[in-house]
Design a protein around this motif. Structure first.
Motif, PDB file in Angstrom:
ATOM      1  N   SER A   1       1.689   6.995  -6.389  1.00 17.70           N
ATOM      2  CA  SER A   1       0.388   7.842  -6.740  1.00 17.70           C
ATOM      3  C   SER A   1       0.545   9.513  -6.636  1.00 17.70           C
ATOM      4  O   SER A   1       0.164  10.066  -7.040  1.00 17.70           O
ATOM      5  CB  SER A   1      -0.854   7.346  -6.255  1.00 17.70           C
ATOM      6  N   GLU A   2       1.417   9.803  -5.305  1.00 19.40           N
ATOM      7  CA  GLU A   2       1.722  10.954  -4.935  1.00 19.40           C
ATOM      8  C   GLU A   2       2.687  11.660  -5.835  1.00 19.40           C
ATOM      9  O   GLU A   2       2.924  12.971  -5.652  1.00 19.40           O
ATOM     10  CB  GLU A   2       2.170  10.894  -3.442  1.00 19.40           C
TER      11      GLU A   2
ATOM     12  N   ASN B   1       5.169  10.319   4.400  1.00 21.12           N
ATOM     13  CA  ASN B   1       4.294   9.302   4.915  1.00 21.12           C
ATOM     14  C   ASN B   1       4.606   8.401   5.983  1.00 21.12           C
ATOM     15  O   ASN B   1       3.931   8.002   6.513  1.00 21.12           O
ATOM     16  CB  ASN B   1       3.851   8.412   3.614  1.00 21.12           C
ATOM     17  N   THR B   2       6.274   8.322   6.316  1.00 19.61           N
ATOM     18  CA  THR B   2       6.503   7.449   7.232  1.00 19.61           C
ATOM     19  C   THR B   2       7.037   8.387   8.536  1.00 19.61           C
ATOM     20  O   THR B   2       7.466   7.872   9.705  1.00 19.61           O
ATOM     21  CB  THR B   2       7.634   6.690   6.864  1.00 19.61           C
TER      22      THR B   2
ATOM     23  N   GLU C   1       0.954  -0.997   0.018  1.00 20.03           N
ATOM     24  CA  GLU C   1      -0.120  -0.069   0.016  1.00 20.03           C
ATOM     25  C   GLU C   1       0.912   1.153   0.058  1.00 20.03           C
ATOM     26  O   GLU C   1       0.421   2.131  -0.680  1.00 20.03           O
ATOM     27  CB  GLU C   1      -0.694  -0.070   1.229  1.00 20.03           C
ATOM     28  N   MET C   2       1.889   1.223   0.613  1.00 23.09           N
ATOM     29  CA  MET C   2       2.900   2.368   0.677  1.00 23.09           C
ATOM     30  C   MET C   2       3.499   2.583  -0.612  1.00 23.09           C
ATOM     31  O   MET C   2       3.750   3.685  -1.120  1.00 23.09           O
ATOM     32  CB  MET C   2       4.012   2.318   1.785  1.00 23.09           C
TER      33      MET C   2
ATOM     34  N   HIS D   1       8.194  11.401  -0.668  1.00 21.82           N
ATOM     35  CA  HIS D   1       6.983  11.004  -0.417  1.00 21.82           C
ATOM     36  C   HIS D   1       6.909   9.847   0.671  1.00 21.82           C
ATOM     37  O   HIS D   1       5.983   9.845   1.583  1.00 21.82           O
ATOM     38  CB  HIS D   1       6.271  10.613  -1.562  1.00 21.82           C
TER      39      HIS D   1
ATOM     40  N   ASP E   1       2.337   2.156  -3.711  1.00 21.84           N
ATOM     41  CA  ASP E   1       1.035   2.628  -4.189  1.00 21.84           C
ATOM     42  C   ASP E   1       1.015   3.995  -3.863  1.00 21.84           C
ATOM     43  O   ASP E   1       0.881   4.982  -4.831  1.00 21.84           O
ATOM     44  CB  ASP E   1      -0.335   1.662  -4.188  1.00 21.84           C
ATOM     45  N   THR E   2       0.990   4.154  -2.797  1.00 20.86           N
ATOM     46  CA  THR E   2       1.050   5.603  -2.189  1.00 20.86           C
ATOM     47  C   THR E   2       1.881   6.564  -2.732  1.00 20.86           C
ATOM     48  O   THR E   2       1.678   7.674  -3.396  1.00 20.86           O
ATOM     49  CB  THR E   2       0.832   5.648  -0.547  1.00 20.86           C
ATOM     50  N   ILE E   3       3.324   6.198  -2.650  1.00 27.38           N
ATOM     51  CA  ILE E   3       4.345   7.035  -2.942  1.00 27.38           C
ATOM     52  C   ILE E   3       4.333   7.285  -4.505  1.00 27.38           C
ATOM     53  O   ILE E   3       4.588   8.357  -4.994  1.00 27.38           O
ATOM     54  CB  ILE E   3       5.662   6.500  -2.353  1.00 27.38           C
TER      55      ILE E   3
END
Length: 179
Positions: free
Chosen positions: A27-28, A58-59, A20-21, A54, A23-25
Protein backbone atom coordinates in the motif's frame (compact mmCIF):
# COMPACT_ATOMS: atom_id res chain seq x y z
CA UNK A 1 12.16 -8.69 -13.57
CA UNK A 2 10.68 -12.18 -13.31
CA UNK A 3 7.65 -12.69 -11.12
CA UNK A 4 9.22 -15.48 -9.08
CA UNK A 5 11.55 -12.84 -7.59
CA UNK A 6 8.48 -10.87 -6.43
CA UNK A 7 6.38 -13.82 -5.26
CA UNK A 8 9.25 -15.25 -3.23
CA UNK A 9 10.11 -11.84 -1.79
CA UNK A 10 6.54 -11.33 -0.57
CA UNK A 11 6.50 -14.89 0.77
CA UNK A 12 9.64 -14.11 2.78
CA UNK A 13 8.16 -10.83 4.07
CA UNK A 14 5.02 -12.67 5.22
CA UNK A 15 7.08 -15.44 6.84
CA UNK A 16 9.44 -13.07 8.69
CA UNK A 17 7.26 -10.01 9.34
CA UNK A 18 3.64 -11.11 8.86
CA UNK A 19 0.87 -10.55 6.34
CA UNK A 20 0.20 -7.07 7.71
CA UNK A 21 3.71 -6.00 6.65
CA UNK A 22 3.09 -7.34 3.14
CA UNK A 23 -0.06 -5.20 2.97
CA UNK A 24 1.81 -2.19 4.38
CA UNK A 25 4.67 -2.24 1.88
CA UNK A 26 2.31 -2.84 -1.04
CA UNK A 27 0.00 0.00 0.00
CA UNK A 28 2.93 2.38 0.56
CA UNK A 29 4.27 1.67 -2.94
CA UNK A 30 3.03 2.99 -6.26
CA UNK A 31 2.85 -0.32 -8.13
CA UNK A 32 1.63 -0.67 -11.68
CA UNK A 33 0.82 -4.30 -10.86
CA UNK A 34 -1.06 -3.30 -7.69
CA UNK A 35 1.14 -5.84 -5.90
CA UNK A 36 -0.41 -8.78 -7.73
CA UNK A 37 2.36 -11.06 -9.04
CA UNK A 38 2.60 -14.45 -10.67
CA UNK A 39 5.82 -16.47 -10.72
CA UNK A 40 5.88 -16.54 -14.53
CA UNK A 41 5.00 -12.87 -15.07
CA UNK A 42 7.43 -10.05 -15.75
CA UNK A 43 7.36 -6.82 -13.76
CA UNK A 44 9.27 -3.57 -13.53
CA UNK A 45 12.37 -3.52 -11.35
CA UNK A 46 11.14 -0.22 -9.90
CA UNK A 47 8.39 -2.17 -8.13
CA UNK A 48 10.92 -4.39 -6.33
CA UNK A 49 12.93 -1.32 -5.41
CA UNK A 50 9.84 0.29 -3.85
CA UNK A 51 8.87 -2.85 -1.95
CA UNK A 52 12.30 -3.46 -0.46
CA UNK A 53 12.77 0.24 0.35
CA UNK A 54 9.45 0.35 2.19
CA UNK A 55 10.28 -2.87 4.01
CA UNK A 56 13.58 -1.33 5.11
CA UNK A 57 11.83 1.84 6.31
CA UNK A 58 9.20 -0.13 8.23
CA UNK A 59 11.61 -2.56 9.89
CA UNK A 60 14.69 -0.34 10.37
CA UNK A 61 16.74 -3.04 8.64
CA UNK A 62 19.17 -1.86 5.95
CA UNK A 63 18.32 -2.79 2.35
CA UNK A 64 21.65 -4.63 2.01
CA UNK A 65 20.85 -6.76 5.07
CA UNK A 66 17.37 -7.50 3.72
CA UNK A 67 18.91 -8.58 0.40
CA UNK A 68 21.19 -11.04 2.22
CA UNK A 69 18.22 -12.57 4.05
CA UNK A 70 16.25 -12.69 0.81
CA UNK A 71 19.16 -14.43 -0.94
CA UNK A 72 19.04 -17.18 1.69
CA UNK A 73 15.32 -17.70 1.05
CA UNK A 74 15.57 -17.45 -2.75
CA UNK A 75 18.51 -19.86 -2.95
CA UNK A 76 16.59 -22.51 -1.00
CA UNK A 77 13.57 -22.11 -3.29
CA UNK A 78 15.67 -22.29 -6.46
CA UNK A 79 17.61 -25.36 -5.33
CA UNK A 80 14.39 -27.11 -4.32
CA UNK A 81 12.59 -26.15 -7.55
CA UNK A 82 15.52 -26.75 -9.91
CA UNK A 83 17.89 -29.26 -8.26
CA UNK A 84 19.47 -30.16 -11.59
CA UNK A 85 21.05 -26.70 -11.71
CA UNK A 86 23.40 -27.57 -8.85
CA UNK A 87 23.40 -31.32 -8.28
CA UNK A 88 26.26 -32.27 -10.59
CA UNK A 89 28.75 -29.78 -9.12
CA UNK A 90 31.40 -31.15 -6.78
CA UNK A 91 32.36 -27.85 -5.13
CA UNK A 92 31.03 -24.34 -4.58
CA UNK A 93 33.98 -22.92 -6.57
CA UNK A 94 33.02 -25.06 -9.58
CA UNK A 95 29.42 -23.91 -9.32
CA UNK A 96 30.33 -20.21 -9.06
CA UNK A 97 32.80 -20.50 -11.94
CA UNK A 98 29.97 -21.83 -14.11
CA UNK A 99 27.38 -19.11 -13.41
CA UNK A 100 27.77 -17.44 -16.79
CA UNK A 101 28.29 -20.51 -19.00
CA UNK A 102 25.89 -22.97 -17.38
CA UNK A 103 23.61 -21.68 -14.61
CA UNK A 104 22.44 -18.58 -16.49
CA UNK A 105 22.07 -20.56 -19.73
CA UNK A 106 19.75 -22.98 -17.93
CA UNK A 107 17.83 -20.15 -16.23
CA UNK A 108 17.26 -18.58 -19.68
CA UNK A 109 15.72 -21.88 -20.85
CA UNK A 110 13.23 -21.70 -17.96
CA UNK A 111 12.71 -17.90 -18.12
CA UNK A 112 13.69 -16.78 -21.65
CA UNK A 113 13.09 -13.08 -21.02
CA UNK A 114 14.93 -12.98 -17.66
CA UNK A 115 17.42 -10.12 -17.38
CA UNK A 116 20.31 -11.64 -15.49
CA UNK A 117 23.46 -9.99 -14.18
CA UNK A 118 26.76 -11.04 -15.68
CA UNK A 119 29.61 -12.56 -13.71
CA UNK A 120 33.06 -12.46 -15.25
CA UNK A 121 35.65 -14.79 -13.77
CA UNK A 122 38.87 -12.78 -13.39
CA UNK A 123 40.96 -15.20 -11.37
CA UNK A 124 40.63 -18.67 -9.89
CA UNK A 125 42.74 -21.03 -7.82
CA UNK A 126 41.65 -23.95 -5.63
CA UNK A 127 41.01 -21.64 -2.67
CA UNK A 128 40.42 -18.22 -4.20
CA UNK A 129 38.26 -16.63 -6.86
CA UNK A 130 37.63 -13.13 -8.16
CA UNK A 131 34.30 -12.53 -9.90
CA UNK A 132 33.11 -9.25 -11.40
CA UNK A 133 29.36 -8.64 -11.12
CA UNK A 134 27.72 -6.36 -13.66
CA UNK A 135 24.06 -5.34 -13.63
CA UNK A 136 22.25 -2.06 -14.07
CA UNK A 137 20.07 -3.08 -11.09
CA UNK A 138 22.93 -2.92 -8.58
CA UNK A 139 21.66 -5.89 -6.54
CA UNK A 140 25.19 -7.03 -5.77
CA UNK A 141 24.27 -7.84 -2.16
CA UNK A 142 21.70 -10.32 -3.44
CA UNK A 143 24.52 -11.80 -5.54
CA UNK A 144 26.78 -11.96 -2.49
CA UNK A 145 24.03 -13.66 -0.52
CA UNK A 146 23.53 -16.27 -3.23
CA UNK A 147 27.29 -16.92 -3.26
CA UNK A 148 27.29 -17.37 0.52
CA UNK A 149 24.40 -19.83 0.22
CA UNK A 150 26.30 -21.76 -2.44
CA UNK A 151 29.12 -22.36 0.03
CA UNK A 152 26.63 -23.32 2.76
CA UNK A 153 25.11 -25.89 0.38
CA UNK A 154 28.50 -27.58 0.13
CA UNK A 155 29.25 -27.03 3.84
CA UNK A 156 32.43 -25.12 2.98
CA UNK A 157 33.49 -22.05 5.01
CA UNK A 158 34.06 -18.89 2.97
CA UNK A 159 34.92 -15.24 3.27
CA UNK A 160 33.51 -12.95 0.59
CA UNK A 161 34.65 -9.36 0.34
CA UNK A 162 33.84 -6.90 -2.40
CA UNK A 163 34.77 -3.56 -3.86
CA UNK A 164 32.49 -1.37 -5.91
CA UNK A 165 34.08 -0.62 -9.25
CA UNK A 166 31.65 2.23 -9.68
CA UNK A 167 29.77 4.23 -7.07
CA UNK A 168 26.32 3.03 -8.18
CA UNK A 169 27.21 -0.60 -7.48
CA UNK A 170 26.33 -1.73 -10.99
CA UNK A 171 29.84 -3.17 -11.29
CA UNK A 172 31.35 -4.91 -8.28
CA UNK A 173 34.40 -7.11 -7.82
CA UNK A 174 33.96 -10.04 -5.40
CA UNK A 175 36.93 -11.62 -3.63
CA UNK A 176 35.99 -15.16 -2.62
CA UNK A 177 38.30 -17.05 -0.26
CA UNK A 178 37.62 -20.56 1.04
CA UNK A 179 38.31 -21.28 4.66
Amino acid sequence: MKGIIFTEFLELVEEKFGLEMVDTIISESNLESDGIYTAIGTYEFSEMLQLITHLSENTDIAVDDLLLVYAEHLFAVLVKSYPTLVEHYKSPMDLLASIENHIHVEVKKIYPDAELPSFKLEERTDDKMILVYNSERALYMLGKGLMLETFKLFNVPVNIDYEKINEEGTEVRFFINKG
